[in-house]
Design an enzyme around this catalytic site. Structure first.
Site, PDB file in Angstrom:
ATOM      1  N   ALA A   1       2.598   1.503  -0.746  1.00  0.00           N
ATOM      2  CA  ALA A   1       3.882   1.270  -0.303  1.00  0.00           C
ATOM      3  C   ALA A   1       5.031   0.925  -1.453  1.00  0.00           C
ATOM      4  CB  ALA A   1       3.893  -0.218   0.609  1.00  0.00           C
TER       5      ALA A   1
ATOM      6  N   TYR B   1       2.292  -5.803  18.216  1.00  0.00           N
ATOM      7  CA  TYR B   1       2.189  -5.019  17.002  1.00  0.00           C
ATOM      8  C   TYR B   1       1.961  -6.187  15.818  1.00  0.00           C
ATOM      9  CZ  TYR B   1       4.407  -2.383  12.933  1.00  0.00           C
ATOM     10  OH  TYR B   1       4.682  -1.808  12.129  1.00  0.00           O
TER      11      TYR B   1
ATOM     12  N   LYS C   1       1.008   1.461  16.413  1.00  0.00           N
ATOM     13  CA  LYS C   1       2.334   2.070  15.898  1.00  0.00           C
ATOM     14  C   LYS C   1       2.643   3.145  17.050  1.00  0.00           C
ATOM     15  CE  LYS C   1       2.217   0.728  11.608  1.00  0.00           C
ATOM     16  NZ  LYS C   1       3.519   0.649  10.711  1.00  0.00           N
TER      17      LYS C   1
HETATM   18  N1  LIG Z   1       6.946  -4.137   5.542  1.00  0.00           N
HETATM   19  C1  LIG Z   1       6.452  -3.043   5.686  1.00  0.00           C
HETATM   20  O1  LIG Z   1       6.910  -2.223   6.393  1.00  0.00           O
HETATM   21  C2  LIG Z   1       5.242  -2.719   4.932  1.00  0.00           C
HETATM   22  C3  LIG Z   1       4.969  -1.289   4.700  1.00  0.00           C
HETATM   23  C4  LIG Z   1       3.769  -0.916   3.969  1.00  0.00           C
HETATM   24  C5  LIG Z   1       2.978  -1.850   3.416  1.00  0.00           C
HETATM   25  N2  LIG Z   1       3.442  -3.228   3.707  1.00  0.00           N
HETATM   26  C6  LIG Z   1       2.669  -4.383   3.078  1.00  0.00           C
HETATM   27  O2  LIG Z   1       2.530  -4.418   1.645  1.00  0.00           O
HETATM   28  C7  LIG Z   1       1.231  -4.664   1.121  1.00  0.00           C
HETATM   29  C8  LIG Z   1       0.605  -3.693   0.448  1.00  0.00           C
HETATM   30  O3  LIG Z   1       0.253  -2.428   1.102  1.00  0.00           O
HETATM   31  P1  LIG Z   1      -0.141  -1.155   0.522  1.00  0.00           P
HETATM   32  O4  LIG Z   1      -0.273  -0.050   1.557  1.00  0.00           O
HETATM   33  O5  LIG Z   1       0.768  -0.634  -0.817  1.00  0.00           O
HETATM   34  O6  LIG Z   1      -1.614  -1.408  -0.269  1.00  0.00           O
HETATM   35  P2  LIG Z   1      -2.238  -0.811  -1.528  1.00  0.00           P
HETATM   36  O7  LIG Z   1      -3.505  -1.584  -1.858  1.00  0.00           O
HETATM   37  O8  LIG Z   1      -1.873   0.541  -1.746  1.00  0.00           O
HETATM   38  O9  LIG Z   1      -1.158  -1.662  -2.632  1.00  0.00           O
HETATM   39  C9  LIG Z   1      -1.543  -3.099  -3.000  1.00  0.00           C
HETATM   40  C10 LIG Z   1      -1.071  -3.144  -4.533  1.00  0.00           C
HETATM   41  O10 LIG Z   1      -1.034  -4.428  -4.657  1.00  0.00           O
HETATM   42  C11 LIG Z   1      -1.744  -4.671  -6.118  1.00  0.00           C
HETATM   43  N3  LIG Z   1      -2.139  -6.098  -6.218  1.00  0.00           N
HETATM   44  C12 LIG Z   1      -3.367  -6.780  -6.020  1.00  0.00           C
HETATM   45  N4  LIG Z   1      -3.367  -7.845  -6.378  1.00  0.00           N
HETATM   46  C13 LIG Z   1      -2.212  -8.057  -6.992  1.00  0.00           C
HETATM   47  C14 LIG Z   1      -1.758  -9.165  -7.654  1.00  0.00           C
HETATM   48  N5  LIG Z   1      -2.368 -10.304  -7.921  1.00  0.00           N
HETATM   49  N6  LIG Z   1      -0.638  -8.929  -8.675  1.00  0.00           N
HETATM   50  C15 LIG Z   1       0.082  -8.006  -8.116  1.00  0.00           C
HETATM   51  N7  LIG Z   1      -0.210  -6.900  -7.647  1.00  0.00           N
HETATM   52  C16 LIG Z   1      -1.698  -6.898  -7.043  1.00  0.00           C
HETATM   53  C17 LIG Z   1      -2.877  -3.913  -6.036  1.00  0.00           C
HETATM   54  O11 LIG Z   1      -3.520  -3.323  -7.400  1.00  0.00           O
HETATM   55  C18 LIG Z   1      -2.108  -2.582  -5.398  1.00  0.00           C
HETATM   56  O12 LIG Z   1      -1.754  -1.585  -6.255  1.00  0.00           O
HETATM   57  C19 LIG Z   1       0.418  -4.888   2.405  1.00  0.00           C
HETATM   58  O13 LIG Z   1       0.234  -6.180   2.738  1.00  0.00           O
HETATM   59  C20 LIG Z   1       1.166  -4.122   3.566  1.00  0.00           C
HETATM   60  O14 LIG Z   1       1.136  -5.011   4.828  1.00  0.00           O
HETATM   61  C21 LIG Z   1       4.471  -3.692   4.304  1.00  0.00           C
HETATM   62  O1  LIG Z   2       2.102  -2.020   9.875  1.00  0.00           O
HETATM   63  C1  LIG Z   2       3.176  -2.605   9.578  1.00  0.00           C
HETATM   64  O2  LIG Z   2       3.546  -3.798  10.117  1.00  0.00           O
HETATM   65  C2  LIG Z   2       3.993  -2.189   8.312  1.00  0.00           C
HETATM   66  C3  LIG Z   2       3.275  -1.378   7.491  1.00  0.00           C
HETATM   67  O3  LIG Z   2       2.658  -0.172   8.053  1.00  0.00           O
HETATM   68  C4  LIG Z   2       1.966  -2.098   6.971  1.00  0.00           C
HETATM   69  O4  LIG Z   2       0.849  -1.486   6.530  1.00  0.00           O
HETATM   70  O5  LIG Z   2       1.981  -3.479   6.623  1.00  0.00           O
HETATM   71 MN   LIG Z   3       0.907   0.667   7.257  1.00  0.00          MN
END
Ligand SMILES: NC(=O)c1ccc[n+]([C@@H]2O[C@H](COP(=O)([O-])OP(=O)(O)OC[C@H]3O[C@@H](n4cnc5c(N)ncnc54)[C@H](O)[C@@H]3O)[C@@H](O)[C@H]2O)c1
Ligand SMILES: O=C(O)C[C@H](O)C(=O)O
Ligand SMILES: [Mn+2]
Length: 542
Positions: free
Chosen positions: A296, A92, A165
């Protein structure tokens, strides 16, 4: 339809390889097609594990493990279940990001996925039927790959996230691997490198948007629901403009889930509850700052906000505790570019004397004094020493979760957060992090990745035959993870460890299924929730 001996050996759901018994070899026509010694599953697992260990990089290990996956699902899951902690980051996130970026170059096999092209909508039903091959599909993970992790748009390559996933669903919660289907909706890609790459295996045109896109998604939802009436439909890594729209369209009609919005919301709420259990502070005293207010970020914020309401605050009171910073800085309500999910949390400029200067995270932290900082920005190393010191100056135990994936995009390293805060920060990361030794204390770092909750959630929903997945079930899932970690132990993690993934998946499943039954959302009668879950649970054995 009976399968020929060669077809059996090539079918990962039927193939046992060297573990076929003498009797099976006779009756299935496999005599002479396998070496004579008959291995047990444990022997096969030990032998293949030694091969995994002989590979030097995570990517090589994953490629080898996928060979086993393609050939023999029972063996793959036996191996995975024996080595969950070691294999999670290989199978993963983060290694999966490498296989997505190099999907076309690495391609050998379709991994029982379904590829649906926006250029050929008429073959959708046939494609899904072909891929199901008569199997009783209960769970689909679908992506359109516009926002894979934090690495952006990967077109058809994103199919690997659906496959990955689903592998975690089975390893963590025992979802029967013959009842799942990974799907990619190839609606084009705006990734110019892919479009120029002669090796790229997806549709070579820009993303289709607007009505044609939403019609295609709708056709998919309806066709899949029609073909598989007991389906739980999991959406993954759709783009910021579409993810919430799609969830809002379908969440009250069918049993569906968006992992980035809802799954991440659950795990972060659970992590914050765990952190407050350590600091002995109250949720409703916290000041929350979301850095990166996309799919997220906004999904998590809404989940925590709902928790404030549940704990008795009015909407107006609760909203005062929330702030969002995105590319433009702190979000204000006069901003025309706000998404519908950001709007409720945008602030008025009149609240600050220096509103126009709050265009960076650091300035926002200075002005707001957040007690909780959650990063979903895709911007590496943005939780700097000075930001962490500033937070620590205004709160005893700052809660700091750098969640952007994969590793190269994390807002900070756990080790630095512990050091810069002098051991005070309560930290969880998106990808696994090693223990941190600081001033004689061993700090365990919880993993706030939705993978810790979506498998149990799915098992609970499927086992309870719930019509929908609603906020009450989601809230119960988040709260069920409390009490697994002893918060009084120095350096305790804020979330339970991945080594207990199967146990707490079961805990989550039970909480969710019980909530569905309590709300009378179950389509079929269920007298014993525990039994319904245990009956669903698949185990890797012959
Ligand atoms: N740990 C987890 O379980 C988990 C789950 C979902 C997403 N994530 C991570 O979160 C991140 C975002 O995912 P997402 O699906 O929300 O993407 P997304 O593209 O919907 O959101 C990203 C956001 O960050 C903003 N952004 C970009 N550059 C920026 C900056 N310099 N300063 C502030 N904000 C900025 C974008 O405008 C956008 O609104 C990814 O890296 C993803 O891997 C982690
Ligand atoms: O896939 C992952 O590790 C968590 C989350 O769904 C992401 O988009 O980062
Ligand atoms: Mn995801």
């Amino acid at each position: 339809m009976t399968k020929s001996p060669v077809e059996i050996l090539n079918d990962p759901f039927l193939n046992k390889g060297t573990a076929f018994t003498a009797k099976e070899r006779q009756s299935l026509g496999l005599v002479g097609l396998l070496p004579p010694y008959i291995q047990t599953l444990d022997e096969q697992a030990a032998q293949t594990y030694a091969q995994v260990e002989s590979k030097t990089t995570s990517l090589e290990k994953r490629i080898f493990l996928m060979e086993i996956f393609n050939e023999n699902r029972v063996l793959f899951y036996k191996l995975f279940s024996q080595h969950v902690v070691e294999f999670m980051p290989i199978v993963y996130d983060p290694t999966i990001a490498d296989t997505i970026e190099n999907y076309s170059e690495l391609y050998v096999q379709s991994q029982n996925a379904t590829f649906l092209s926006i250029d050929d909508p008429d073959s959708m039903k046939e494609s899904l039927k072909n891929a199901a091959d008569g199997r009783d599909i209960r769970l689909i993970v679908v992506t359109d790959a516009e926002g894979i992790l934090g690495i952006g748009d990967w077109g058809t390559n994103g199919v690997d996230i659906s496959v990955g996933k689903l592998m975690v669903y089975t390893a963590a919660a025992g979802i029967d691997p013959s009842q799942v289907m990974p799907v990619v909706l190839d609606t084009g890609t705006n990734n110019q490198d892919l479009l120029k790459d002669p090796m790229y295996l997806g549709n070579r045109h820009e993303r289709v948007t607007g009505d044609r896109y939403y019609k295609f998604v709708d056709q998919f939802v309806k066709t899949a629901e029609d073909l598989f009436p007991k389906l739980y439909l999991h959406f993954e890594d759709f783009g910021r403009d579409n993810a919430a729209n799609i969830l809002n369209t379908y969440k009250d009609q069918i049993t569906t889930f968006n992992d980035d919005i809802q799954g991440t919301g659950i795990i972060v709420l659970a992590g914050i509850l765990g952190a407050l259990n350590v600091s002995k502070q109250k949720m409703t005293d916290q000041v929350y700052l979301s850095f990166g207010a996309g799919t997220a970020g906004a999904g998590i914020t809404k989940r925590i906000y709902d928790e404030f309401l549940q704990q008795g605050l009015s909407e107006e009171e609760a909203r005062k505790h929330f702030y969002m910073v995105d590319k433009q800085g702190l979000l204000f309500d006069d901003d025309k570019t706000l998404t519908p999910e950001q709007k409720p949390f945008a602030r008025s400029r009149s609240e600050f004397a220096n509103a126009d200067e709050l265009t960076s995270l650091e300035a926002a932290v200075k002005a707001i004094h957040p007690t909780i900082l959650v990063g979903t920005s895709t911007q590496p190393d943005t939780f700097t020493e000075s930001i962490v010191k500033e937070m620590s100056a205004h709160t005893e135990r700052p809660i700091i979760f750098p969640l952007s994936n994969p590793t190269k995009l994390a807002e900070a390293k756990a080790e630095d957060l512990i050091k810069w805060s002098d051991g005070k920060a309560l930290v969880a990361t998106g990808i696994p992090a090693d223990d941190v030794e600081y001033n004689g204390v061993t700090y365990q770092i919880g993993q706030a990745n939705n993978a810790l909750v979506y498998p149990g959630l799915g098992l609970g929903v499927i086992a309870s035959t719930a019509k929908v997945l609603n906020d009450e079930m989601i809230s119960k899932a988040a709260h069920s993870l409390g009490g697994i970690v002893d918060g009084d132990k120095a350096g305790a993690a804020v979330l339970p460890p991945v080594s207990k993934l199967d146990q707490f998946s079961y805990t989550v499943a039970k909480a969710v299924a019980q909530s569905a039954v309590d709300q009378k959302l179950n389509k079929e009668p269920i007298s014993d929730v525990d039994k319904a879950i245990k009956d669903m649970k698949w185990e890797p054995k012959y």
